[in-house]
Motif scaffolding. Structure first.
Motif, PDB file in Angstrom:
ATOM      1  N   LEU C 159     -46.193  17.096  16.329  1.00 19.13           N
ATOM      2  CA  LEU C 159     -47.048  18.221  15.941  1.00 19.13           C
ATOM      3  C   LEU C 159     -47.345  18.178  14.442  1.00 19.13           C
ATOM      4  N   THR C 160     -48.607  18.282  14.088  1.00 23.60           N
ATOM      5  CA  THR C 160     -48.994  18.381  12.670  1.00 23.60           C
ATOM      6  C   THR C 160     -50.023  19.503  12.539  1.00 23.60           C
ATOM      7  N   ARG C 161     -50.369  19.790  11.296  1.00 27.16           N
ATOM      8  CA  ARG C 161     -51.457  20.742  11.090  1.00 27.16           C
ATOM      9  C   ARG C 161     -52.203  20.382   9.814  1.00 27.16           C
ATOM     10  N   HIS C 162     -53.457  20.765   9.762  1.00 29.85           N
ATOM     11  CA  HIS C 162     -54.224  20.620   8.518  1.00 29.85           C
ATOM     12  C   HIS C 162     -55.355  21.637   8.515  1.00 29.85           C
ATOM     13  N   VAL C 163     -55.823  21.905   7.313  1.00 29.92           N
ATOM     14  CA  VAL C 163     -56.853  22.926   7.127  1.00 29.92           C
ATOM     15  C   VAL C 163     -58.236  22.342   7.380  1.00 29.92           C
ATOM     16  N   GLN C 164     -59.071  23.095   8.089  1.00 26.36           N
ATOM     17  CA  GLN C 164     -60.497  22.785   8.147  1.00 26.36           C
ATOM     18  C   GLN C 164     -61.216  23.875   7.353  1.00 26.36           C
ATOM     19  N   GLU C 165     -62.049  23.448   6.416  1.00 24.78           N
ATOM     20  CA  GLU C 165     -62.683  24.412   5.517  1.00 24.78           C
ATOM     21  C   GLU C 165     -63.971  24.958   6.135  1.00 24.78           C
ATOM     22  N   CYS C 166     -63.796  25.581   7.285  1.00 20.63           N
ATOM     23  CA  CYS C 166     -64.946  26.193   7.954  1.00 20.63           C
ATOM     24  C   CYS C 166     -64.437  27.234   8.944  1.00 20.63           C
ATOM     25  N   CYS C 324     -63.368  16.786  11.601  1.00 19.01           N
ATOM     26  CA  CYS C 324     -63.228  17.732  10.500  1.00 19.01           C
ATOM     27  C   CYS C 324     -64.416  17.621   9.546  1.00 19.01           C
ATOM     28  N   GLY C 325     -64.765  16.385   9.210  1.00 24.20           N
ATOM     29  CA  GLY C 325     -65.839  16.171   8.243  1.00 24.20           C
ATOM     30  C   GLY C 325     -67.173  16.698   8.731  1.00 24.20           C
ATOM     31  N   ILE C 326     -67.517  16.376   9.954  1.00 26.05           N
ATOM     32  CA  ILE C 326     -68.843  16.775  10.430  1.00 26.05           C
ATOM     33  C   ILE C 326     -68.899  18.292  10.644  1.00 26.05           C
ATOM     34  N   GLN C 327     -67.787  18.868  11.056  1.00 24.07           N
ATOM     35  CA  GLN C 327     -67.771  20.329  11.254  1.00 24.07           C
ATOM     36  C   GLN C 327     -67.881  21.047   9.911  1.00 24.07           C
ATOM     37  N   GLU C 328     -67.160  20.572   8.909  1.00 26.75           N
ATOM     38  CA  GLU C 328     -67.258  21.185   7.587  1.00 26.75           C
ATOM     39  C   GLU C 328     -68.640  20.975   6.976  1.00 26.75           C
ATOM     40  N   ILE C 333     -69.686  28.726   7.317  1.00 26.36           N
ATOM     41  CA  ILE C 333     -69.982  29.357   8.612  1.00 26.36           C
ATOM     42  C   ILE C 333     -71.362  28.849   9.002  1.00 26.36           C
ATOM     43  N   ALA C 334     -71.389  27.872   9.889  1.00 32.71           N
ATOM     44  CA  ALA C 334     -72.664  27.260  10.284  1.00 32.71           C
ATOM     45  C   ALA C 334     -73.598  28.330  10.834  1.00 32.71           C
ATOM     46  N   ASP C 335     -74.856  28.195  10.493  1.00 34.39           N
ATOM     47  CA  ASP C 335     -75.830  29.196  10.916  1.00 34.39           C
ATOM     48  C   ASP C 335     -76.313  28.883  12.340  1.00 34.39           C
ATOM     49  N   ARG C 336     -75.813  29.664  13.292  1.00 36.97           N
ATOM     50  CA  ARG C 336     -76.165  29.397  14.697  1.00 36.97           C
ATOM     51  C   ARG C 336     -77.559  29.908  15.070  1.00 36.97           C
ATOM     52  N   THR C 337     -78.214  30.562  14.121  1.00 37.46           N
ATOM     53  CA  THR C 337     -79.527  31.131  14.458  1.00 37.46           C
ATOM     54  C   THR C 337     -80.654  30.117  14.254  1.00 37.46           C
TER      55      THR C 337
END
Lengths: 410, 410, 410
Positions: C159-166, C324-328, C333-337
């Motif tokens: 088990l690991t964890r890391h931050v996603q900046e999104c 992580c990279g593509i999501q960030e 906060i990606a604009d879903r509109t």
């Protein structure tokens, strides 16, 4: 505390009630040693949210001007400090310490324009190793206060400053929070000053004295005072004597000036050793800055093993940093509306009440306390003066600095 | 200046008056050498507050697309630059330089969806070592302007760029602020170009020419011009000739393109020495970035001793950094409502008035000046052309670039 | 998507609809190994926008308290972790893991004040190598869910964890975005899991299962599932089995917990090699932090040559960092509109629809799905169970974890 009172105490910008109150007093703006020589490099100063530039002119006088040149708003920080004035490097407009435009070479010869332009300039006085500024209405400028530490020779005094990344009052409160001494500073000399149970607060002309009323502790009669003098001074009953001034940089940053001084003699090697090992009120700064090496970004270099061992209650080294760290940990402007105050918070409550009362009185037309120079001529008591004097009587009769004549007469 | 006019001049975002005016012109977006090869790595571009990605496709054409993929808003910066298009790495949507979706492999075969999706794409042209973008209405796209420095061979030109951390117009103003030459740049060659007293401004088709009208200085007839060409170009009467373009990154950052060029011959070793010792308009950047090594965070490496000595008025090394430093020192967007302008600020006042008039005219339905390519075919004068010509006559008769035929005929 | 729905899905603060929904579930707050010993150093935790401090007490229990001491708002992070409680270093108030004030030495002996003060405290459970917190109404606290990876012995789990900046949901969406597998992860093993054309989504008690329905691929019957379990869990059909939990730190940051586990045996050397070479879901962190070494500030160490070669579609090393990279890259906060969704976005649309429906149902008075512990007792299928079962039938009959008795009976 109501959100309104909380706001009233915290905000120091131009036009705020507290901001205008503070501007009635002389405030330390920069250390004298940061302006070591005539015509030397200017220094940036931020005071009560105003961006300024300080410089020492050819005659040794210090000017404190608006950072912005009134011509095109370029920064006077980059200015040339020339013959009795600082010259904006953009177009050469030159201003003296009083804010007069004394040269305007960009305009045609014979132009009268320079006589119509002034730069904002605050009067300065140098006392006790610091340059003090007065930022209030010129017609209300008071005499410089008789703060004892500013009146002793330089050899009798050790003065430093460092930034606290929080609101000024939060920091002042820390200075008058008597109940923390037995905890935050456990494992230091300050711990021995922990307040006995009967703690008292007595109003004096320029503020108040707070301390014990003479309980017995380890077979000795305990008696200590600390004093709050308007608007942000503390006198500390250490040996040598100590003092603090918490000067708002802006609402979220405070410059803490810290002093050791001995009224009778020059500080000796032992005094300097205490000052420079950073165990007490003077932290070590990052060279060339006013920021402590142990700071918010590195958790004040907390040593968890030391903390666990009990040798230091916090694991943070030095009384000054313990105070700074815990005060900053409350946030930039601690939320006073969610606290739970107990009987041990007497001094905090008194301080807030005192300042709110002053603001109300000034608002109703009174003069603020502490403007009379002699009202600041106070000294803390480190032992009971003897006899049956109550705390209030002791402060009233022995809490003043006596001049030579008075001392001789006693 | 009124707050309204100040706002009107400073804001360049989509939908603002100035923003829409700027979008009518070709603007440098990136250096050609940052996209050295077909199918190479894409580059981030921020222009007038819009985040974009530039890439050079297989045929060598440069595309300038919205940074956001229209599918799920992933950044095209991470895209694969493939056969004549850039492909988003999230789901493989591929776009060509015109913004067409040319492949959409995530959708079922036969899907028509890709024909319904476009990515925002701005037309690009490469001229003079830079990629220029047109961000305005397609139907209003002008021909590329005949800016002389973009028309000479690459060997005749030296082009760099760096960021100024302030509003674009504040930086342009610095470029036309004639009265600062005698101060800010004292101790440099630029100082010798300080304006004599009779300073004039003459409107030309694409902007205006500003300079002296022939006063006598050190026994020589002084005569220099600099020119402002819409919307942010400056032509500089240095040797070799110089030019600037201040392109808004956003309202608080500007990309300054700086050029040396010689219309007649390749730049020689002496020209390159001047360019590369950073004494003049080209500062040295942090490698791999567009930020100068001497910047706001290090006070432009100001040397106070050098400043005090008088050898340099600022103590900042290089004309370019002196300009950059003082302009940035005025704040991100200098407050024009608190200035005190004198007669020496003629060029600044003219520049602002000129732009406000253009905005008003465009608002009233006129076409902006400077869209006609030939109107940009100007050259600054470095000496009086002789005879009794007034400044205005000299600019009108000799301020244009002559083509070979014209030159031969003279 | 409407701006209203977008906001509804993105915001997790106290009092928001999604925030209150999330607070009904047990959530991982910190890794057990970050609190390795009784009475050790406290740890900062930020969860759904709330600042907290975790500590392990003398009996090994973990407390999760408000970072602010209720007395004067000092940070409990600097507290002393003492005999069954943590003590604020400012004035010595001490709190146990349940939030009771168990000592208040600053107040006079006999004072009843400590019984009137509590600090905010969230119940914690340790399972599967993590400390889980419940932040909802006490009377609604559910049993701990039967998530398989939390129930296997420690030796069977990595088990690991890391931050996603999104935003959290943007990250969860990436986890269920089936159509990206064939692109983003091209050149990795994950690519082989690319979805065949007939992709299905089947609702289960605690969420949904998504996957193929048995198309033929390379002569093999393709059949894979992944599962979404309320509120942010993913089960991954890798070998060994995988899982993710995307826990909102606040609305712009997410803590991603990533797991490999083998229900039958301890992880062997090969499993650990896969986990530790960072090619898969576990990125390498900056030592002492939860931030990946390859992160937003260094463009995830993208290797453009590798990307151009085709060996890696992104040039970014490791499946976890590609995600992580593509999501960030889509923004905090990606604009879903502004999206353009196609038929390949079925799983994304399903996930959003599912959550919006849950929010609506809860708003109308229903209980959220997934609170029943057994509903989380699911396992993804890596191959078709055989026979003529449809995808839905296969999930229904074989998607549960069987206990020993059940397994023996089969």
């Amino acid at each position: 505390m109501t959100p309104e009172d909380h706001k009233l105490l915290s905000e120091t910008g131009k036009g705020t009630a507290m901001g205008e109150l503070l501007r009635r007093f002389w405030m330390p703006a920069v250390l004298s040693r940061e302006l070591p020589e005539a015509d030397g490099a200017p220094v940036r100063v931020r005071l009560l949210g105003e961006d300024l530039v300080a410089f020492r002119d050819t005659k040794g006088r210090v000017g404190l001007l608006d950072e912005r040149c009134p011509h095109r708003t370029a920064s006077m920080f980059f200015g040339r400090n020339e013959e009795c004035g600082i010259r904006c490097v953009y177009h050469g407009w030159k201003f003296d310490v009083d804010g007069n435009c004394v040269d305007m070479p960009s305009e045609p010869e014979g132009s009268n324009f320079k006589h119509k332009v002034k730069i904002k300039a605050y009067p300065c006085i140098e006392r006790g190793g610091a340059v003090w500024a007065y930022m209030g209405p010129p017609e209300l400028k008071p005499e410089f206060p008789d703060l004892e530490w500013t009146m002793v020779p330089d050899s009798h005094r050790y003065l430093t400053r460092h930034v606290q990344e929080c609101n000024w009052l939060q920091a002042v409160e820390g200075g008058f929070d008597t109940s923390h001494l037995a905890f935050l500073h456990k494992g230091t000399e300050s711990e021995a000053q922990r307040p006995p149970e009967r703690y008292q607060v007595v109003t004096i002309a320029a503020g108040f004295a707070a301390g014990s009323d003479g309980a017995i502790f380890r077979n000795e009669r305990r008696f200590t005072t600390s004093m709050f003098l308007m608007p942000f001074h503390k006198l500390i009953p250490t040996r040598p004597l100590g003092a603090h001034a918490w000067v708002p940089i802006d609402d979220e940053n405070t410059m803490l000036y810290s002093v050791y001084f001995n009224p009778e003699r020059a500080l000796d090697d032992e005094d300097m050793r205490r000052a420079r090992n950073f165990e007490h009120i003077h932290p070590e700064n990052v060279p060339g800055t006013d920021r402590a090496r142990a700071n918010k970004d590195n958790d004040y270099l907390i040593d968890r093993e030391l903390q666990a061992s009990g040798a230091s209650f916090t694991g943070i080294y030095g009384v000054g940093l313990q105070d700074c760290g815990i005060q900053e940990s409350m946030g930039r402007i601690a939320d006073r509306t969610v606290e739970h105050l107990g009987v041990s918070d007497t001094a905090i409550i008194k301080l807030r009440r005192y300042l709110l009362d002053v603001l109300a009185a000034v608002n109703a037309g009174s003069e603020p306390p502490g403007l009379e120079p002699a009202s600041a001529r106070m000294r803390v008591l480190r032992q009971h003066p003897g006899g049956d004097l109550s705390f209030a009587e002791a402060v009233a009769q022995h809490g003043r600095v006596r001049d030579a004549a008075e001392a001789a007469a006693e």
